[in-house]
Design a protein around this motif. Structure first.
Motif, PDB file in Angstrom:
ATOM      1  N   ALA A  89      -4.599  -8.061   5.811  1.00  0.00           N
ATOM      2  CA  ALA A  89      -3.511  -7.090   5.618  1.00  0.00           C
ATOM      3  C   ALA A  89      -2.369  -7.405   6.564  1.00  0.00           C
ATOM      4  O   ALA A  89      -2.541  -8.080   7.581  1.00  0.00           O
ATOM      5  CB  ALA A  89      -4.023  -5.672   5.860  1.00  0.00           C
TER       6      ALA A  89
ATOM      7  N   ASP B 130       0.871  -1.183   0.000  1.00  0.00           N
ATOM      8  CA  ASP B 130       0.000   0.000   0.000  1.00  0.00           C
ATOM      9  C   ASP B 130       0.906   1.231   0.000  1.00  0.00           C
ATOM     10  O   ASP B 130       1.484   1.593   1.021  1.00  0.00           O
ATOM     11  CB  ASP B 130      -0.884  -0.024   1.249  1.00  0.00           C
ATOM     12  CG  ASP B 130      -1.737   1.224   1.419  1.00  0.00           C
ATOM     13  OD1 ASP B 130      -1.640   2.144   0.582  1.00  0.00           O
ATOM     14  OD2 ASP B 130      -2.493   1.283   2.409  1.00  0.00           O
TER      15      ASP B 130
ATOM     16  N   ILE C 222      -1.780  -5.148   1.436  1.00  0.00           N
ATOM     17  CA  ILE C 222      -3.133  -5.690   1.417  1.00  0.00           C
ATOM     18  C   ILE C 222      -3.176  -6.947   0.568  1.00  0.00           C
ATOM     19  O   ILE C 222      -2.607  -6.972  -0.538  1.00  0.00           O
ATOM     20  CB  ILE C 222      -4.128  -4.659   0.844  1.00  0.00           C
ATOM     21  CG1 ILE C 222      -3.943  -3.274   1.511  1.00  0.00           C
ATOM     22  CG2 ILE C 222      -5.568  -5.158   0.984  1.00  0.00           C
ATOM     23  CD1 ILE C 222      -4.161  -3.246   2.993  1.00  0.00           C
TER      24      ILE C 222
ATOM     25  N   HIS D  36      -7.913  -5.630   7.629  1.00  0.00           N
ATOM     26  CA  HIS D  36      -7.832  -4.164   7.566  1.00  0.00           C
ATOM     27  C   HIS D  36      -9.184  -3.609   8.008  1.00  0.00           C
ATOM     28  O   HIS D  36     -10.216  -3.983   7.471  1.00  0.00           O
ATOM     29  CB  HIS D  36      -7.492  -3.724   6.141  1.00  0.00           C
ATOM     30  CG  HIS D  36      -7.130  -2.295   6.040  1.00  0.00           C
ATOM     31  ND1 HIS D  36      -8.067  -1.284   6.102  1.00  0.00           N
ATOM     32  CD2 HIS D  36      -5.928  -1.687   5.896  1.00  0.00           C
ATOM     33  CE1 HIS D  36      -7.464  -0.122   5.980  1.00  0.00           C
ATOM     34  NE2 HIS D  36      -6.160  -0.346   5.863  1.00  0.00           N
TER      35      HIS D  36
END
Length: 192
Positions: free
Chosen positions: A154, A31, A190, A147
């Motif tokens: 994640a 990310d 992720i 997440h």
């Protein structure tokens, strides 16, 4: 004898049904909005300077059951952020990062070392300015969870390593400007 065979078969089926599924390697995409490699060094012994790179891409592969993994990271060296635009340009010059010739740096793991259920260190090859050297990143924090906003699996991690910039042909002003550079990576990724 037939009853014993049927009972044995039933027990094998029941055991298979209740056994946990074997985990397989899972791929996580970095990310870029929450992943920032930072570097710090001594400036003439007067202060510790801290800068970062704003653009990072890559993947992390994790097999929780086998306790193995792989990390493949690409850092856009032109995204260096020292906090001052003039110095951003200066540090991208030939004597330091030479981003005109070497626009990216990479880290490719060769082994992820676990302690218990978590990665503790990552061995790999760091390439800066076309020079590749083996390094070991110490993982100081690791989290694997859903997440909260994306509702996807994640991972988050912090890792650190100290390198000598002279070993990567970026040693101008050393040792007055510190040769030892601490690289700290804060990463979130992720599941893809």
């Amino acid at each position: 004898m037939h009853a014993f065979a049927r009972l044995s078969a039933a027990l094998v089926i029941a055991a298979a049904a209740t056994a946990p599924a074997l985990a397989a390697p899972e791929t996580y995409n970095v990310d870029g909005t929450h992943t920032f490699p930072r570097f710090s060094y001594s400036h003439f012994g007067m202060s510790t300077q801290l800068s970062r790179f704003d653009k990072t891409t890559g993947t992390v592969v994790l097999d929780k059951a086998a306790k193995t993994g792989a990390v493949d990271i690409v850092i856009d060296m032109k995204s260096v952020n020292t906090g001052h635009s003039t110095f951003n340009e200066h540090i991208q010059g030939e004597d330091f990062l030479d981003t005109a010739k070497y626009p990216t740096a990479t880290f490719k793991s060769t082994r992820v070392n676990f302690e218990g259920d978590k990665p503790a260190s990552i061995d790999g090859n760091l390439t800066i300015k076309g020079v590749t050297r083996p390094v070991t990143l110490k993982v100081t924090n690791f989290v694997n969870m859903a997440h909260p906003m994306l509702k996807k699996d994640a991972i988050g991690a912090d890792a650190t390593v100290v390198i000598k910039r002279t070993e990567f042909n970026a040693g101008k002003y050393a040792p007055n400007v510190g040769d030892d550079v601490t690289i700290t990576v804060s990463l979130e990724a992720i599941k893809g």
